[in-house]
Design an enzyme around this catalytic site. Structure first.
Site, mmCIF file in Angstrom:
data_model
loop_
_atom_site.group_PDB
_atom_site.id
_atom_site.type_symbol
_atom_site.label_atom_id
_atom_site.label_comp_id
_atom_site.label_asym_id
_atom_site.label_seq_id
_atom_site.Cartn_x
_atom_site.Cartn_y
_atom_site.Cartn_z
ATOM 1 N N THR A 13 0.819 -1.225 0.000
ATOM 2 C CA THR A 13 0.000 0.000 0.000
ATOM 3 C C THR A 13 0.849 1.270 0.000
ATOM 4 O OG1 THR A 13 -0.169 -0.262 2.405
ATOM 5 C CG2 THR A 13 -2.022 -1.023 1.100
ATOM 6 N N ARG A 14 2.062 1.211 0.578
ATOM 7 C CA ARG A 14 2.899 2.412 0.651
ATOM 8 C C ARG A 14 3.436 2.826 -0.721
ATOM 9 N NH1 ARG A 14 6.805 0.471 5.280
ATOM 10 N NH2 ARG A 14 8.115 2.197 4.556
ATOM 11 N N MET A 15 3.310 1.962 -1.723
ATOM 12 C CA MET A 15 3.701 2.327 -3.090
ATOM 13 C C MET A 15 2.684 3.291 -3.710
ATOM 14 S SD MET A 15 6.506 1.145 -4.491
ATOM 15 C CE MET A 15 7.747 -0.141 -4.324
ATOM 16 N N LYS A 16 1.511 3.405 -3.048
ATOM 17 C CA LYS A 16 0.428 4.253 -3.570
ATOM 18 C C LYS A 16 0.100 3.887 -5.026
ATOM 19 C CE LYS A 16 0.768 7.977 -0.279
ATOM 20 N NZ LYS A 16 1.227 7.078 0.747
ATOM 21 N N ASN A 226 9.691 -0.525 -0.237
ATOM 22 C CA ASN A 226 8.357 -0.409 0.354
ATOM 23 C C ASN A 226 7.578 0.798 -0.133
ATOM 24 O OD1 ASN A 226 8.375 -2.718 2.180
ATOM 25 N ND2 ASN A 226 10.020 -1.629 3.227
#
Length: 245
Positions: A13-16, A226
């Site tokens: 999710t942190r890759m957006k 990440n």
């Protein structure tokens, strides 16, 4: 016989991004392709990717088509992810456990890990390194003589244990039979309620077998991607390595 299990089920999710983390690219190659190549060059005869989130996208994106797959329907921790590949793992030889979002891992480092593992008669060896800010990472705990005691997750660590700057990379080499048996004994007795793969180190050590950590001089090889910033940092290193070749 050397096998490799590569964990590639996460969303990231942190890759957006809607894409699975492991299919983001550096130099037009998926992150997980770099890991597969390193495992193959280190001598892994058989490779299995544990997939979950958008599994079909992962399967369709990677260049290395001669790999097997295991499905992780729920994200219940690294130990659970490896459990999903238990049929692939079997009971013979050695098994590498790697992450699909660590494109900087090299065959040379994995070969050194394997040599250390065999020369020391270990049942399991975790790849580790010291970093300046270990917050959030699992810690390697050693005794006063530098011998491996255990690996503990940050959330479960005491203040004294959190003072260790040596981190667990999440990459391992196991005696396959011992890995298979240890996976059966894993329980989710921790702050997250998940099955932690590092707990297998304690399970194996408690049987009187040798568990160990092989510490790298530099943490570069174990760096994960990440978020977008870490992805770009890895790209810079890969471009530098390609120039140096």
């Amino acid at each position: 016989m050397l096998k490799a299990v590569i964990l590639a089920a996460g969303k990231g999710t942190r890759m957006k991004s809607d894409l699975p983390k492991v299919v983001h690219t550096i130099e037009d190659r998926c992150l997980v392709d770099y890991v597969v190549d390193a495992a193959k060059a280190a001598g892994a005869d058989d490779i299995c990717l544990v997939v979950g989130y958008q599994a079909d996208v992962v399967k369709g994106s990677i260049a290395n088509k001669d790999v097997k797959y295991a499905m992780q329907e729920e994200q219940l921790g690294t130990g659970h992810a490896v459990k999903c590949a238990k049929d692939f793992i079997g009971v013979e030889g050695e098994t590498l456990i790697l992450f699909g979002d660590t494109p900087l891992i090299t065959a040379e480092t994995l070969k050194r890990l394997l040599i250390h593992h065999k020369e020391n008669g270990n049942a399991v060896t975790v790849l580790s390194a010291k970093i300046d800010n270990p917050t959030g990472y699992g810690r390697i705990i050693r005794d006063e003589n530098g011998n491996f005691l255990k690996s503990v997750e940050h959330k479960d660590a005491t203040e004294e244990e959190r003072a260790s700057h040596e981190i667990n990379s999440g990459m391992y080499i196991f005696d396959t039979r011992e890995l298979s048996q240890a996976l059966d004994e894993l329980t989710p007795n921790n702050a997250q309620g998940e099955y932690y793969l590092p707990d297998t180190l304690t399970i194996i050590k408690d049987k009187g077998l040798k568990a160990d950590a092989f510490a790298l001089e530099s943490p570069e090889d174990i760096s994960g991607c990440n978020d977008r910033e870490q992805l770009e940092e890895a790209a810079v290193i890969i471009r530098r390595r390609n120039r140096n070749r």
